[in-house]
Write a protein that holds these residues in place. Structure first.
Motif, PDB file in Angstrom:
ATOM      1  N   ARG A   1       0.829  -1.212   0.000  1.00  0.00           N
ATOM      2  CA  ARG A   1       0.000   0.000   0.000  1.00  0.00           C
ATOM      3  C   ARG A   1       0.857   1.253   0.000  1.00  0.00           C
ATOM      4  O   ARG A   1       0.571   2.214  -0.707  1.00  0.00           O
ATOM      5  CB  ARG A   1      -0.923   0.017   1.227  1.00  0.00           C
TER       6      ARG A   1
ATOM      7  N   GLY B   1      -8.133  10.791  -2.634  1.00  0.00           N
ATOM      8  CA  GLY B   1      -9.034   9.871  -1.941  1.00  0.00           C
ATOM      9  C   GLY B   1      -8.445   8.474  -1.842  1.00  0.00           C
ATOM     10  O   GLY B   1      -8.573   7.801  -0.806  1.00  0.00           O
ATOM     11  N   VAL B   2      -7.792   8.042  -2.913  1.00  0.00           N
ATOM     12  CA  VAL B   2      -7.138   6.726  -2.906  1.00  0.00           C
ATOM     13  C   VAL B   2      -6.041   6.700  -1.838  1.00  0.00           C
ATOM     14  O   VAL B   2      -5.946   5.757  -1.052  1.00  0.00           O
ATOM     15  CB  VAL B   2      -6.573   6.372  -4.303  1.00  0.00           C
ATOM     16  N   ASN B   3      -5.215   7.748  -1.791  1.00  0.00           N
ATOM     17  CA  ASN B   3      -4.150   7.774  -0.785  1.00  0.00           C
ATOM     18  C   ASN B   3      -4.706   7.844   0.632  1.00  0.00           C
ATOM     19  O   ASN B   3      -4.186   7.207   1.540  1.00  0.00           O
ATOM     20  CB  ASN B   3      -3.177   8.930  -1.040  1.00  0.00           C
TER      21      ASN B   3
ATOM     22  N   LEU C   1      -7.517   6.553   1.605  1.00  0.00           N
ATOM     23  CA  LEU C   1      -7.984   5.197   1.868  1.00  0.00           C
ATOM     24  C   LEU C   1      -6.819   4.265   2.213  1.00  0.00           C
ATOM     25  O   LEU C   1      -6.876   3.509   3.194  1.00  0.00           O
ATOM     26  CB  LEU C   1      -8.751   4.647   0.663  1.00  0.00           C
ATOM     27  N   LEU C   2      -5.748   4.331   1.430  1.00  0.00           N
ATOM     28  CA  LEU C   2      -4.590   3.463   1.672  1.00  0.00           C
ATOM     29  C   LEU C   2      -3.964   3.737   3.035  1.00  0.00           C
ATOM     30  O   LEU C   2      -3.618   2.799   3.773  1.00  0.00           O
ATOM     31  CB  LEU C   2      -3.552   3.635   0.564  1.00  0.00           C
TER      32      LEU C   2
ATOM     33  N   GLY D   1      -5.463   5.076   5.602  1.00  0.00           N
ATOM     34  CA  GLY D   1      -6.430   4.632   6.602  1.00  0.00           C
ATOM     35  C   GLY D   1      -6.378   3.122   6.818  1.00  0.00           C
ATOM     36  O   GLY D   1      -6.445   2.639   7.954  1.00  0.00           O
ATOM     37  N   LEU D   2      -6.264   2.369   5.728  1.00  0.00           N
ATOM     38  CA  LEU D   2      -6.136   0.915   5.844  1.00  0.00           C
ATOM     39  C   LEU D   2      -4.844   0.531   6.558  1.00  0.00           C
ATOM     40  O   LEU D   2      -4.822  -0.409   7.371  1.00  0.00           O
ATOM     41  CB  LEU D   2      -6.202   0.261   4.463  1.00  0.00           C
TER      42      LEU D   2
ATOM     43  N   ARG E   1      -5.380   1.118  10.233  1.00  0.00           N
ATOM     44  CA  ARG E   1      -6.176   0.014  10.788  1.00  0.00           C
ATOM     45  C   ARG E   1      -5.305  -1.219  11.019  1.00  0.00           C
ATOM     46  O   ARG E   1      -5.321  -1.815  12.094  1.00  0.00           O
ATOM     47  CB  ARG E   1      -7.325  -0.328   9.837  1.00  0.00           C
TER      48      ARG E   1
END
Length: 147
Positions: free
Chosen positions: A79, A123-125, A127-128, A130-131, A134
């Protein structure tokens, strides 16, 4: 200490990207042209916070991962490689282009097309990262619960 650096730098990077995206969406949706120009002009200055935060996150992450293996570590590595390429190849050039166009008062079709690309890539970054946050929290929880 390295874990704390990784956590703080990663959190700062995540919040900075979220701030860029939120400011952009709000300015484009509700702001006047002057607001859009101000936001698009300010974002490259935000790189002074974002780039060191990402570098510290990546460096500390690689150092932490040396002693670990597993699916979660591999996922986080993949990621981050994608997020780094996305940032360097799309987001930084887009932000600079949009800043120059906004300062010139050229909020035209090219501006809007690159703006759409930037919002999507950002937005993709987000999300990445954020994942990865997590997965990092899960890894820390598992590690703390082991005897």
């Amino acid at each position: 200490m390295l874990t704390r650096i990784h956590s703080v730098a990663g959190g700062l990077a995540l919040v900075t990207i979220l701030t860029f995206l939120t400011a952009t969406v709000l300015a484009e949706t509700f702001g006047a042209t002057a607001t859009v120009v101000a936001v698009k002009t300010a974002i490259p200055w935000g790189f002074l916070i974002l780039i060191p935060a990402l570098a510290a996150t990546g460096g500390s992450g690689f150092a932490l991962a040396r002693a670990r293996s597993g699916v979660a570590v591999d996922r986080k590595r993949r990621r981050m490689a994608f997020a780094a390429a996305n940032g360097l190849l799309l987001l930084v050039p887009s932000a600079l282009f949009l800043s120059f166009k906004a300062q010139a008062g050229e909020l035209d079709g090219a501006f809007l097309a690159v703006q759409a690309l930037e919002l999507t890539a950002g937005g993709v970054n987000l999300l990445l990262l954020g994942l990865n946050l997590r997965d990092g929290l899960r890894m820390r929880s598992i590690r703390r619960n082991q005897p």
